[in-house]
Design a protein around this motif. Structure first.
Motif, PDB file in Angstrom:
ATOM      1  N   THR A   2      -7.434  13.096  22.315  1.00  0.00           N
ATOM      2  CA  THR A   2      -7.197  11.758  21.804  1.00  0.00           C
ATOM      3  C   THR A   2      -7.772  10.733  22.758  1.00  0.00           C
ATOM      4  O   THR A   2      -8.153  11.027  23.866  1.00  0.00           O
ATOM      5  N   ASP A  26     -11.792   7.067  14.107  1.00  0.00           N
ATOM      6  CA  ASP A  26     -11.521   6.494  12.794  1.00  0.00           C
ATOM      7  C   ASP A  26     -11.982   7.391  11.656  1.00  0.00           C
ATOM      8  O   ASP A  26     -11.871   7.034  10.494  1.00  0.00           O
ATOM      9  N   LEU A 116      -4.013  17.968   7.192  1.00  0.00           N
ATOM     10  CA  LEU A 116      -3.858  17.015   8.294  1.00  0.00           C
ATOM     11  C   LEU A 116      -4.906  15.914   8.201  1.00  0.00           C
ATOM     12  O   LEU A 116      -4.599  14.733   8.403  1.00  0.00           O
ATOM     13  N   LYS A 120      -4.072  11.932   7.794  1.00  0.00           N
ATOM     14  CA  LYS A 120      -4.590  10.908   8.699  1.00  0.00           C
ATOM     15  C   LYS A 120      -5.416   9.881   7.943  1.00  0.00           C
ATOM     16  O   LYS A 120      -5.333   8.692   8.220  1.00  0.00           O
ATOM     17  N   LYS A 121      -6.194  10.337   6.984  1.00  0.00           N
ATOM     18  CA  LYS A 121      -6.985   9.416   6.167  1.00  0.00           C
ATOM     19  C   LYS A 121      -6.067   8.485   5.386  1.00  0.00           C
ATOM     20  O   LYS A 121      -6.294   7.279   5.326  1.00  0.00           O
ATOM     21  N   ALA A 123      -3.030   7.614   6.185  1.00  0.00           N
ATOM     22  CA  ALA A 123      -2.386   6.693   7.121  1.00  0.00           C
ATOM     23  C   ALA A 123      -3.337   5.559   7.487  1.00  0.00           C
ATOM     24  O   ALA A 123      -2.922   4.404   7.609  1.00  0.00           O
ATOM     25  N   ARG A 124      -4.615   5.869   7.646  1.00  0.00           N
ATOM     26  CA  ARG A 124      -5.595   4.830   7.992  1.00  0.00           C
ATOM     27  C   ARG A 124      -5.769   3.841   6.856  1.00  0.00           C
ATOM     28  O   ARG A 124      -6.057   2.675   7.079  1.00  0.00           O
ATOM     29  N   ARG A 141       8.574  15.072  12.223  1.00  0.00           N
ATOM     30  CA  ARG A 141       7.479  14.598  13.071  1.00  0.00           C
ATOM     31  C   ARG A 141       7.837  14.764  14.535  1.00  0.00           C
ATOM     32  O   ARG A 141       6.982  15.040  15.362  1.00  0.00           O
TER      33      ARG A 141
END
Length: 158
Positions: A2, A26, A116, A120-121, A123-124, A141
């Motif tokens: 990260t 991103d 996953l 994440k996509k 959430a973005r 989580r």
């Protein structure tokens, strides 16, 4: 793997071909490469390392590699069994690919990796389902991503 602006390599490991890409934090696609998936683990490992090398020429500042492989993958990145990659039978993919590339390597089941990525996509783009905000989900989580037979060691406290 990260960090602000972190770039990573993802490899989709199929029965007949390899597909790799470099993405940023991103999810933007920065480079792609493809190649055949040869039979036998040593040859397959070398092909994956060559794919990583090709992608690192295009984008040298990657921080790690993620591999999606069909089949049963344990928490250490060993593929225990794969229905379509016959080179895998208790194969330490993560360990061996990390040694071959000099990068940290995470390996998981390809369906888990795809889920996953979609989460994440979502959430973005702020399209996360309301259920993700439920207290039980928050507790899950806290325990991390549950996976497989051995992934049930962290149950929400009641």
């Amino acid at each position: 793997m990260t960090g602000q602006g972190a770039r990573a390599i993802g490899i989709d490991l199929g029965g007949t071909n390899l597909r790799g890409a470099v993405v940023d934090a991103d999810g933007a696609l920065l480079a792609e490469a493809r190649g055949p998936a040869p039979a036998g683990w040593p040859a397959l490992r070398d092909a994956m390392a060559a794919l990583v090398g090709e992608l690192r020429v295009a984008v040298p500042d990657v921080v790690g590699v993620g591999v999606g492989a069909a089949g049963m993958v344990d928490h250490e990145g060993t593929v225990r069994y794969s229905p379509n990659v016959h080179a895998f039978a208790d194969t330490p993919v993560g360990r061996d690919l990390a040694a071959a590339t000099g990068l940290p390597v995470a390996v998981d089941n390809d369906a888990n990796v795809a889920a996953l990525a979609e989460a994440k996509k979502a959430a973005r783009t702020e399209k996360v389902a309301r259920a993700a905000e439920a207290p039980r989900e928050a507790e899950e989580r806290r325990c991390g991503w549950w996976r497989g037979r051995e992934g049930d060691d962290c149950r929400p406290e009641r």
